[in-house]
Design a protein around this motif. Structure first.
Motif, PDB file in Angstrom:
ATOM      1  N   LYS A   1      -6.181  11.229  -8.419  1.00 19.45           N
ATOM      2  CA  LYS A   1      -5.825   9.875  -7.998  1.00 19.45           C
ATOM      3  C   LYS A   1      -5.615   8.962  -9.205  1.00 19.45           C
ATOM      4  O   LYS A   1      -4.699   8.128  -9.214  1.00 19.45           O
ATOM      5  CB  LYS A   1      -6.914   9.307  -7.087  1.00 19.45           C
TER       6      LYS A   1
ATOM      7  N   LYS B   1       0.827  -1.200   0.000  1.00 23.73           N
ATOM      8  CA  LYS B   1       0.000   0.000   0.000  1.00 23.73           C
ATOM      9  C   LYS B   1       0.867   1.258   0.000  1.00 23.73           C
ATOM     10  O   LYS B   1       1.976   1.260   0.538  1.00 23.73           O
ATOM     11  CB  LYS B   1      -0.935   0.012   1.210  1.00 23.73           C
TER      12      LYS B   1
ATOM     13  N   SER C   1       0.419   5.474   0.769  1.00 26.12           N
ATOM     14  CA  SER C   1      -0.428   6.570   1.257  1.00 26.12           C
ATOM     15  C   SER C   1       0.291   7.889   0.981  1.00 26.12           C
ATOM     16  O   SER C   1       1.453   8.061   1.343  1.00 26.12           O
ATOM     17  CB  SER C   1      -0.680   6.409   2.755  1.00 26.12           C
TER      18      SER C   1
ATOM     19  N   ASN D   1      -3.838   5.400  -1.385  1.00 31.05           N
ATOM     20  CA  ASN D   1      -4.678   6.254  -0.558  1.00 31.05           C
ATOM     21  C   ASN D   1      -4.181   7.702  -0.664  1.00 31.05           C
ATOM     22  O   ASN D   1      -2.986   7.970  -0.511  1.00 31.05           O
ATOM     23  CB  ASN D   1      -4.648   5.792   0.903  1.00 31.05           C
TER      24      ASN D   1
ATOM     25  N   ASP E   1      -4.790  11.649   0.718  1.00 30.08           N
ATOM     26  CA  ASP E   1      -5.403  12.520   1.721  1.00 30.08           C
ATOM     27  C   ASP E   1      -4.966  13.962   1.496  1.00 30.08           C
ATOM     28  O   ASP E   1      -3.845  14.218   1.033  1.00 30.08           O
ATOM     29  CB  ASP E   1      -5.012  12.092   3.140  1.00 30.08           C
TER      30      ASP E   1
END
Length: 212
Positions: free
Chosen positions: A89, A64, A66, A106, A108
Motif C-alpha cells: 500500500k 477516493k 479502491s 483502499n 482489498d
C-alpha cells in the motif's frame, strides 16, 4: 470477425464488467486517470506474479481510490500480520494520484478459488515452460487436462511463432471441449502473453469456457 475481437471486450455489459470503474467530467481528468490506471495495473501485475495475480479492479470516486486484487495465493500478498500488504500500500501511495493517499486509498485482496480456470494464469504457466524449452505439445496437453479437470467445458490454446525453434514461424491450435466464441452469454475467459524464447517470440493465446 470473431477471431479478431477480444472475447472479454466483446462481452462487456453481458455479464462482464469493466476493470476500471470511474467517471471523468473533463478530458484532462480522463487522460490522467487512464494513464494512472495503466501504470498501477502494470506495476501490480509485475510485482505480484508469485502471488498468482489474475486481475486488478480500480474504482474511483471523488477523492477516493479502491483497488481490488484477485490472486490465487492471497497469503503471499498479505504476509505475516498484514505486513506485506501494508508495504504494498505504501508503494501504491506513490503511484496513485489522490489527495491524502494514506487515508483515501483502499486495498482489498480477493482469493481466486479455481486458478486452473484463469486464462491469465494458464497462459503465464505455458510461457514459463516454453522459456525453459519444454516440448510444447506435452506442455499444452498437461495444461488442457488440468483445465478440464477443474470444471471447464472447453479450452482452446493457440501458439504462433518459431515453435520449437523451427526455421519458419507457424501457428498451431489445440483444443478440448467446446468454446462458443459468438455466443454472448457464454462465460469465456481470455488472455494472451508473449514468450521470449532463445529463437524469438512465441505468442500464446488461451480461451477457457466455463458455461453460460
Amino acid at each position: 470477425m470473431g477471431h479478431k475481437v477480444n472475447p472479454i471486450a466483446f462481452r462487456i455489459g453481458q455479464g462482464v464488467g469493466w476493470s476500471s470503474s470511474w467517471f471523468a467530467a473533463r478530458s484532462k481528468a480522463y487522460r490522467k486517470n487512464l494513464r494512472g490506471d495503466i501504470k498501477v495495473r502494470g506495476f501490480l501485475m509485475e510485482k505480484l506474479k508469485l502471488a498468482g495475480i489474475v486481475a486488478v479492479e480500480i474504482k474511483r470516486s471523488i477523492n477516493k481510490v479502491s483497488i481490488v486484487l484477485h490472486v490465487s495465493r492471497p497469503g503471499v500478498v498479505i504476509g505475516r500480520g498484514g505486513a506485506a500488504l501494508e508495504d504494498l500500500k505504501k508503494e501504491l501511495e506513490k503511484l496513485v494520484i489522490v489527495p491524502e493517499p494514506e487515508k483515501n486509498l483502499n486495498l482489498d485482496v480477493v482469493e481466486v478459488k479455481s486458478p486452473d480456470l484463469s486464462a491469465h494464469l494458464i497462459a503465464t504457466q505455458i510461457v514459463e515452460q516454453l522459456k525453459r524449452r519444454f516440448p510444447h505439445r506435452r506442455v499444452i496437453a498437461k495444461v488442457m487436462e488440468r483445465v478440464m479437470a477443474a470444471g471447464a467445458k472447453g479450452v482452446k490454446i493457440v501458439l504462433s511463432g518459431r515453435i520449437g525453434g523451427a526455421e519458419i514461424s507457424r501457428t498451431e491450435k489445440f483444443g478440448k471441449g467446446k468454446v462458443p466464441l459468438q455466443t454472448l452469454r457464454a462465460n469465456i475467459d481470455y488472455d494472451q502473453e508473449p514468450a521470449l524464447t532463445k529463437f524469438g517470440y512465441i505468442g500464446v493465446k488461451v480461451w477457457i469456457y466455463t458455461g453460460e
